[in-house]
Design a protein around this motif. Structure first.
Motif, PDB file in Angstrom:
ATOM      1  N   ASN A  55       0.430  -1.372  -0.443  1.00  0.00           N
ATOM      2  CA  ASN A  55       0.317  -0.375  -0.359  1.00  0.00           C
ATOM      3  C   ASN A  55       0.666   0.889  -0.025  1.00  0.00           C
ATOM      4  O   ASN A  55       0.567   2.207  -0.558  1.00  0.00           O
ATOM      5  CB  ASN A  55      -0.886  -0.001   0.973  1.00  0.00           C
ATOM      6  CG  ASN A  55      -2.036  -1.321   0.967  1.00  0.00           C
ATOM      7  OD1 ASN A  55      -2.716  -1.322  -0.201  1.00  0.00           O
ATOM      8  ND2 ASN A  55      -2.479  -1.404   2.508  1.00  0.00           N
ATOM      9  N   ILE A  98      -7.538   4.503  -4.330  1.00  0.00           N
ATOM     10  CA  ILE A  98      -7.194   3.564  -5.427  1.00  0.00           C
ATOM     11  C   ILE A  98      -6.577   2.793  -5.647  1.00  0.00           C
ATOM     12  O   ILE A  98      -7.012   1.622  -6.094  1.00  0.00           O
ATOM     13  CB  ILE A  98      -7.849   3.750  -7.060  1.00  0.00           C
ATOM     14  CG1 ILE A  98     -10.096   4.574  -6.642  1.00  0.00           C
ATOM     15  CG2 ILE A  98      -7.795   2.873  -8.118  1.00  0.00           C
ATOM     16  CD1 ILE A  98     -10.424   4.792  -8.034  1.00  0.00           C
ATOM     17  N   ALA A 134      -5.409   0.637  -2.743  1.00  0.00           N
ATOM     18  CA  ALA A 134      -6.841  -0.506  -2.623  1.00  0.00           C
ATOM     19  C   ALA A 134      -6.328  -1.516  -3.624  1.00  0.00           C
ATOM     20  O   ALA A 134      -6.207  -3.081  -3.686  1.00  0.00           O
ATOM     21  CB  ALA A 134      -7.968   0.084  -3.048  1.00  0.00           C
ATOM     22  N   SER A 150     -23.042   8.814  -9.780  1.00  0.00           N
ATOM     23  CA  SER A 150     -21.043   9.275  -9.323  1.00  0.00           C
ATOM     24  C   SER A 150     -21.607  10.260 -10.770  1.00  0.00           C
ATOM     25  O   SER A 150     -22.584  10.149 -11.761  1.00  0.00           O
ATOM     26  CB  SER A 150     -20.523   8.747  -9.759  1.00  0.00           C
ATOM     27  OG  SER A 150     -19.721   9.152 -10.104  1.00  0.00           O
ATOM     28  N   GLN A 166     -14.032   8.640  -9.386  1.00  0.00           N
ATOM     29  CA  GLN A 166     -12.992   8.002  -8.495  1.00  0.00           C
ATOM     30  C   GLN A 166     -13.197   8.671  -7.294  1.00  0.00           C
ATOM     31  O   GLN A 166     -12.396   8.605  -6.465  1.00  0.00           O
ATOM     32  CB  GLN A 166     -11.623   8.256  -9.411  1.00  0.00           C
ATOM     33  CG  GLN A 166     -10.772   9.699  -9.682  1.00  0.00           C
ATOM     34  CD  GLN A 166     -10.764  10.106 -11.339  1.00  0.00           C
ATOM     35  OE1 GLN A 166     -12.272   9.347 -11.269  1.00  0.00           O
ATOM     36  NE2 GLN A 166     -10.693  10.854 -11.835  1.00  0.00           N
ATOM     37  N   ASP A 217     -17.579   7.410  -6.798  1.00  0.00           N
ATOM     38  CA  ASP A 217     -17.650   6.429  -6.116  1.00  0.00           C
ATOM     39  C   ASP A 217     -16.438   5.099  -6.842  1.00  0.00           C
ATOM     40  O   ASP A 217     -17.007   4.593  -7.719  1.00  0.00           O
ATOM     41  CB  ASP A 217     -19.103   5.574  -7.550  1.00  0.00           C
ATOM     42  CG  ASP A 217     -19.345   4.561  -6.800  1.00  0.00           C
ATOM     43  OD1 ASP A 217     -18.924   4.001  -6.434  1.00  0.00           O
ATOM     44  OD2 ASP A 217     -20.383   3.936  -7.900  1.00  0.00           O
ATOM     45  N   PRO A 218     -14.885   5.189  -5.831  1.00  0.00           N
ATOM     46  CA  PRO A 218     -14.528   4.828  -6.191  1.00  0.00           C
ATOM     47  C   PRO A 218     -14.331   3.042  -5.928  1.00  0.00           C
ATOM     48  O   PRO A 218     -13.772   2.260  -6.974  1.00  0.00           O
ATOM     49  CB  PRO A 218     -13.279   5.163  -4.906  1.00  0.00           C
ATOM     50  CG  PRO A 218     -14.205   5.814  -3.840  1.00  0.00           C
ATOM     51  CD  PRO A 218     -15.379   6.682  -5.013  1.00  0.00           C
ATOM     52  N   ASP A 219     -15.272   2.939  -5.561  1.00  0.00           N
ATOM     53  CA  ASP A 219     -15.656   0.999  -5.294  1.00  0.00           C
ATOM     54  C   ASP A 219     -15.620   0.485  -6.335  1.00  0.00           C
ATOM     55  O   ASP A 219     -15.665  -0.086  -6.908  1.00  0.00           O
ATOM     56  CB  ASP A 219     -16.601   1.207  -3.896  1.00  0.00           C
ATOM     57  CG  ASP A 219     -16.394   0.401  -2.661  1.00  0.00           C
ATOM     58  OD1 ASP A 219     -14.798   0.484  -2.530  1.00  0.00           O
ATOM     59  OD2 ASP A 219     -16.740   1.389  -2.125  1.00  0.00           O
ATOM     60  N   VAL A 220     -16.672   1.094  -7.218  1.00  0.00           N
ATOM     61  CA  VAL A 220     -16.650   1.271  -8.588  1.00  0.00           C
ATOM     62  C   VAL A 220     -16.275   0.203  -9.709  1.00  0.00           C
ATOM     63  O   VAL A 220     -15.731   0.309 -10.579  1.00  0.00           O
ATOM     64  CB  VAL A 220     -17.682   1.933  -9.154  1.00  0.00           C
ATOM     65  CG1 VAL A 220     -17.747   2.974  -9.571  1.00  0.00           C
ATOM     66  CG2 VAL A 220     -18.642   0.904 -10.129  1.00  0.00           C
ATOM     67  N   ILE A 274     -13.059   0.325  -8.403  1.00  0.00           N
ATOM     68  CA  ILE A 274     -11.790  -0.970  -7.883  1.00  0.00           C
ATOM     69  C   ILE A 274     -12.737  -2.104  -8.434  1.00  0.00           C
ATOM     70  O   ILE A 274     -11.174  -2.884  -8.935  1.00  0.00           O
ATOM     71  CB  ILE A 274     -11.727  -0.686  -6.086  1.00  0.00           C
ATOM     72  CG1 ILE A 274     -11.668   0.231  -6.346  1.00  0.00           C
ATOM     73  CG2 ILE A 274     -11.376  -1.656  -5.602  1.00  0.00           C
ATOM     74  CD1 ILE A 274     -11.545   0.705  -4.628  1.00  0.00           C
ATOM     75  N   LYS A 275     -13.934  -2.345  -8.075  1.00  0.00           N
ATOM     76  CA  LYS A 275     -14.746  -3.599  -8.587  1.00  0.00           C
ATOM     77  C   LYS A 275     -14.235  -4.030 -10.073  1.00  0.00           C
ATOM     78  O   LYS A 275     -14.064  -5.006 -10.259  1.00  0.00           O
ATOM     79  CB  LYS A 275     -15.491  -3.517  -7.786  1.00  0.00           C
ATOM     80  CG  LYS A 275     -15.976  -3.922  -6.469  1.00  0.00           C
ATOM     81  CD  LYS A 275     -17.552  -3.527  -6.067  1.00  0.00           C
ATOM     82  CE  LYS A 275     -17.699  -3.369  -4.580  1.00  0.00           C
ATOM     83  NZ  LYS A 275     -19.681  -3.198  -4.506  1.00  0.00           N
TER      84      LYS A 275
END
Length: 269
Positions: A6, A48, A51, A242, A247, A250-253, A255-256
């Motif tokens: 990280n 991001i 992660a 978003s 980024q 909605d960074p999770d979208v 990353i996924k």
């Protein structure tokens, strides 16, 4: 080698065009290359990057004119920037294969990189990609100026209604007209995995009246769907809550989406 997956290391590479700042973290192939849009620094990818670095090597950088990199000495177009990124990756011993992730103008560059260096790219994620016809479609959508405009609204209107044609409108001195002309035609990338991430950029935008947002959003989604023609293995992911900078919102979208593509690339070998 980094002390932990990280921990990004901020460094500078000396290229023929100037000193370019970059940061890497993590280990494992393919390397995820993060490409930033206009008007932003690569540091906005940090969450991001952190992660993703648990699963692979991640590379981000500031183009000339951004962040800690030198100012550009000449006007350049997207083709120059694509080759400059390739030179940077070579200079920093960041070997292929690459999974390219680009936002907005950075998505146009990621797409151009995949076309020019197809054998080195194993996946492509286009986040709210700049489209060659977007200024033609949306330039007249902005309301007329009025005294209640914020400075940000005024800048956006000026840029979209013609300022984008002037290279000095951005600190990167980019010839956007030439850049968009380079990628006006869809050049198929075969079966390269491609994910098109489309946000509610217009439906959530405060720059347009509520009465026009849905229609503008529909037009934007149509332009984004055209990018699915890039590959026989292309798909579209929606991020309706978003605004343009997914980024941030909605960074999770993202990353996924990247992790899913990473898994697919590794499974297929």
């Amino acid at each position: 080698m980094n002390a932990s997956p990280n921990a990004a290391s901020g460094q500078v590479a000396n290229l023929a065009s100037g000193r370019v700042a970059y940061a890497t973290s993590g280990q494992g192939a393919p390397t995820v290359v993060l490409e930033t849009g206009l008007g932003a620094e690569s540091a906005e990818w940090q969450a991001i990057q952190s992660a993703l670095a648990v699963s692979c090597r991640v590379f981000r950088y500031d183009r000339l004119g951004r962040g800690a990199s030198d100012r550009p000495s000449t006007v350049r177009h997207a083709g120059h920037l694509v080759d400059e990124l390739h030179a940077l990756l070579q200079a920093t011993a960041t070997s292929p294969p690459y999974l390219m992730v680009g936002h907005s103008f950075g998505a146009l560059l990621a797409r151009g990189f995949a076309q020019r260096y197809r054998d080195e790219v194993h996946g492509l994620v286009l986040v709210e990609s700049m489209h060659p016809r977007q200024f033609d479609v949306f330039a007249n959508a902005f309301p007329l100026p009025n005294e209640s405009d914020t400075p940000e609204q005024a800048r956006m209107r000026t840029f979209w209604t013609g300022g984008w044609r002037m290279p000095d409108a951005t600190p990167e001195r980019i010839d956007l007209l030439a850049s968009l002309d380079l990628y006006r035609e869809i050049m198929p990338l075969g079966n390269l995995p491609v994910t098109v991430v489309t946000a509610g950029a217009f439906s959530n935008s405060r720059f347009f009246p509520t009465t026009t947002r849905d229609a503008l959003q529909s037009q934007w989604e149509g332009l984004q769907r055209e990018l699915l023609q890039l590959s026989t293995r292309a798909r579209q992911i929606m991020a309706p809550a978003s605004q343009h900078f997914v980024q941030r919102d909605d960074p999770d979208v993202l990353i996924k989406a990247v992790l899913a593509m990473l898994g697919d690339i590794r499974l297929r070998g």
